[in-house]
Write a protein that holds these residues in place. Structure first.
Motif, mmCIF file in Angstrom:
data_model
loop_
_atom_site.group_PDB
_atom_site.id
_atom_site.type_symbol
_atom_site.label_atom_id
_atom_site.label_comp_id
_atom_site.label_asym_id
_atom_site.label_seq_id
_atom_site.Cartn_x
_atom_site.Cartn_y
_atom_site.Cartn_z
ATOM 1 N N GLN A 3 0.854 -1.189 0.000
ATOM 2 C CA GLN A 3 0.000 0.000 0.000
ATOM 3 C C GLN A 3 0.890 1.239 0.000
ATOM 4 O O GLN A 3 1.885 1.297 0.729
ATOM 5 C CB GLN A 3 -0.912 0.034 1.226
ATOM 6 C CG GLN A 3 -1.996 -1.035 1.245
ATOM 7 C CD GLN A 3 -1.490 -2.367 1.763
ATOM 8 O OE1 GLN A 3 -0.777 -2.413 2.751
ATOM 9 N NE2 GLN A 3 -1.869 -3.433 1.090
ATOM 10 N N LEU A 4 0.508 2.206 -0.818
ATOM 11 C CA LEU A 4 1.263 3.454 -0.939
ATOM 12 C C LEU A 4 0.338 4.631 -0.653
ATOM 13 O O LEU A 4 -0.761 4.699 -1.209
ATOM 14 C CB LEU A 4 1.841 3.592 -2.345
ATOM 15 C CG LEU A 4 2.736 2.445 -2.835
ATOM 16 C CD1 LEU A 4 3.094 2.634 -4.300
ATOM 17 C CD2 LEU A 4 4.000 2.357 -1.991
ATOM 18 N N VAL A 5 0.799 5.550 0.176
ATOM 19 C CA VAL A 5 -0.011 6.722 0.519
ATOM 20 C C VAL A 5 0.839 7.970 0.339
ATOM 21 O O VAL A 5 1.851 8.148 1.028
ATOM 22 C CB VAL A 5 -0.526 6.647 1.965
ATOM 23 C CG1 VAL A 5 -1.339 7.895 2.297
ATOM 24 C CG2 VAL A 5 -1.373 5.389 2.167
ATOM 25 N N GLU A 6 0.409 8.836 -0.587
ATOM 26 C CA GLU A 6 1.123 10.078 -0.850
ATOM 27 C C GLU A 6 0.603 11.203 0.041
ATOM 28 O O GLU A 6 -0.555 11.195 0.458
ATOM 29 C CB GLU A 6 0.960 10.524 -2.308
ATOM 30 C CG GLU A 6 1.410 9.538 -3.351
ATOM 31 C CD GLU A 6 0.271 8.711 -3.905
ATOM 32 O OE1 GLU A 6 0.366 8.236 -5.055
ATOM 33 O OE2 GLU A 6 -0.734 8.540 -3.180
ATOM 34 N N SER A 7 1.461 12.176 0.282
ATOM 35 C CA SER A 7 1.068 13.384 1.003
ATOM 36 C C SER A 7 1.998 14.517 0.579
ATOM 37 O O SER A 7 3.033 14.277 -0.053
ATOM 38 C CB SER A 7 1.132 13.175 2.510
ATOM 39 O OG SER A 7 2.453 12.856 2.907
ATOM 40 N N GLY A 8 1.594 15.747 0.920
ATOM 41 C CA GLY A 8 2.462 16.887 0.674
ATOM 42 C C GLY A 8 2.071 17.764 -0.493
ATOM 43 O O GLY A 8 2.710 18.790 -0.738
ATOM 44 N N GLY A 9 1.041 17.377 -1.228
ATOM 45 C CA GLY A 9 0.611 18.219 -2.334
ATOM 46 C C GLY A 9 -0.056 19.487 -1.840
ATOM 47 O O GLY A 9 -0.305 19.656 -0.646
ATOM 48 N N GLY A 10 -0.327 20.403 -2.765
ATOM 49 C CA GLY A 10 -0.981 21.641 -2.397
ATOM 50 C C GLY A 10 -0.868 22.681 -3.491
ATOM 51 O O GLY A 10 -0.509 22.373 -4.636
ATOM 52 N N LEU A 11 -1.171 23.917 -3.108
ATOM 53 C CA LEU A 11 -1.114 25.058 -4.025
ATOM 54 C C LEU A 11 0.130 25.875 -3.718
ATOM 55 O O LEU A 11 0.384 26.211 -2.554
ATOM 56 C CB LEU A 11 -2.367 25.906 -3.853
ATOM 57 C CG LEU A 11 -2.422 27.232 -4.628
ATOM 58 C CD1 LEU A 11 -2.425 26.971 -6.129
ATOM 59 C CD2 LEU A 11 -3.657 28.027 -4.203
ATOM 60 N N VAL A 12 0.883 26.198 -4.751
ATOM 61 C CA VAL A 12 2.112 26.978 -4.573
ATOM 62 C C VAL A 12 2.268 27.926 -5.755
ATOM 63 O O VAL A 12 1.790 27.627 -6.870
ATOM 64 C CB VAL A 12 3.333 26.031 -4.444
ATOM 65 C CG1 VAL A 12 3.545 25.232 -5.718
ATOM 66 C CG2 VAL A 12 4.582 26.784 -4.042
ATOM 67 N N GLN A 13 2.918 29.046 -5.532
ATOM 68 C CA GLN A 13 3.177 29.990 -6.622
ATOM 69 C C GLN A 13 4.358 29.512 -7.457
ATOM 70 O O GLN A 13 5.241 28.791 -6.970
ATOM 71 C CB GLN A 13 3.468 31.376 -6.053
ATOM 72 C CG GLN A 13 2.243 32.062 -5.469
ATOM 73 C CD GLN A 13 2.525 33.511 -5.114
ATOM 74 O OE1 GLN A 13 3.655 33.875 -4.820
ATOM 75 N NE2 GLN A 13 1.493 34.337 -5.144
ATOM 76 N N ALA A 14 4.370 29.947 -8.709
ATOM 77 C CA ALA A 14 5.493 29.629 -9.584
ATOM 78 C C ALA A 14 6.801 30.066 -8.937
ATOM 79 O O ALA A 14 6.882 31.150 -8.349
ATOM 80 C CB ALA A 14 5.309 30.307 -10.934
ATOM 81 N N GLY A 15 7.813 29.208 -9.047
ATOM 82 C CA GLY A 15 9.094 29.466 -8.421
ATOM 83 C C GLY A 15 9.219 28.891 -7.029
ATOM 84 O O GLY A 15 10.328 28.857 -6.462
ATOM 85 N N GLY A 16 8.111 28.438 -6.469
ATOM 86 C CA GLY A 16 8.120 27.878 -5.123
ATOM 87 C C GLY A 16 8.523 26.416 -5.091
ATOM 88 O O GLY A 16 8.902 25.835 -6.108
ATOM 89 N N SER A 17 8.423 25.837 -3.880
ATOM 90 C CA SER A 17 8.846 24.460 -3.663
ATOM 91 C C SER A 17 7.792 23.679 -2.897
ATOM 92 O O SER A 17 7.010 24.257 -2.129
ATOM 93 C CB SER A 17 10.157 24.420 -2.858
ATOM 94 O OG SER A 17 11.195 25.062 -3.544
ATOM 95 N N LEU A 18 7.789 22.384 -3.124
ATOM 96 C CA LEU A 18 6.970 21.453 -2.358
ATOM 97 C C LEU A 18 7.768 20.162 -2.192
ATOM 98 O O LEU A 18 8.599 19.827 -3.047
ATOM 99 C CB LEU A 18 5.658 21.118 -3.082
ATOM 100 C CG LEU A 18 4.493 22.108 -3.025
ATOM 101 C CD1 LEU A 18 3.363 21.617 -3.917
ATOM 102 C CD2 LEU A 18 4.012 22.323 -1.605
#
Length: 124
Positions: A3-18
């Motif tokens: 089983q694989l569970v992703e996290s950490g996505g979201g909304l960010v401005q261009a040039g930003g990081s996630l």
């Protein structure tokens, strides 16, 4: 069964990081090739980055080379995708995948386990 569970996505401005994380359970994580793929609306799912289980060798799609970094922590059964200098064209659902079939692949058909995906949206 893995089983694989992703996290950490979201909304960010261009040039930003996630930083995306993918937690694995139910298998011998250290023996799987791990990959990140993404799918934008109306487009095919495409390879982003992969990391082998032998030696932790990494490989990337040309579109993300020098901006994204994949890594894995076998002690935590987790794979990461650090995304820097994000662009609006990076907007997609990002999927974590695992393969017990190969030692290295950018072909989604070689991956036999998939997470549910996490949305990444980059605004201009």
């Amino acid at each position: 069964q893995v089983q694989l569970v992703e996290s950490g996505g979201g909304l960010v401005q261009a040039g930003g990081s996630l930083r995306l994380s993918c937690a694995a359970s139910g298998g011998t994580f250290s023996r799987y090739v791990m990959g990140w793929f993404r799918q934008a609306p109306g487009k095919e799912r495409e390879f982003v980055a992969g990391i082998s289980w032998i030696g932790g060798r990494t490989y990337y799609a040309d579109s993300v080379t020098d901006r994204f970094t994949i890594s894995r922590d076998n002690a935590k059964n987790t794979v990461y995708l650090q995304m820097n200098s994000l662009k609006p064209e990076d907007t997609a659902v990002y999927y974590c995948a695992a393969s017990s079939r190969v030692q290295k692949s950018s072909n989604k058909s070689e991956y036999n386990y998939w997470g549910q995906g996490t949305q990444v949206t980059v605004s201009s």
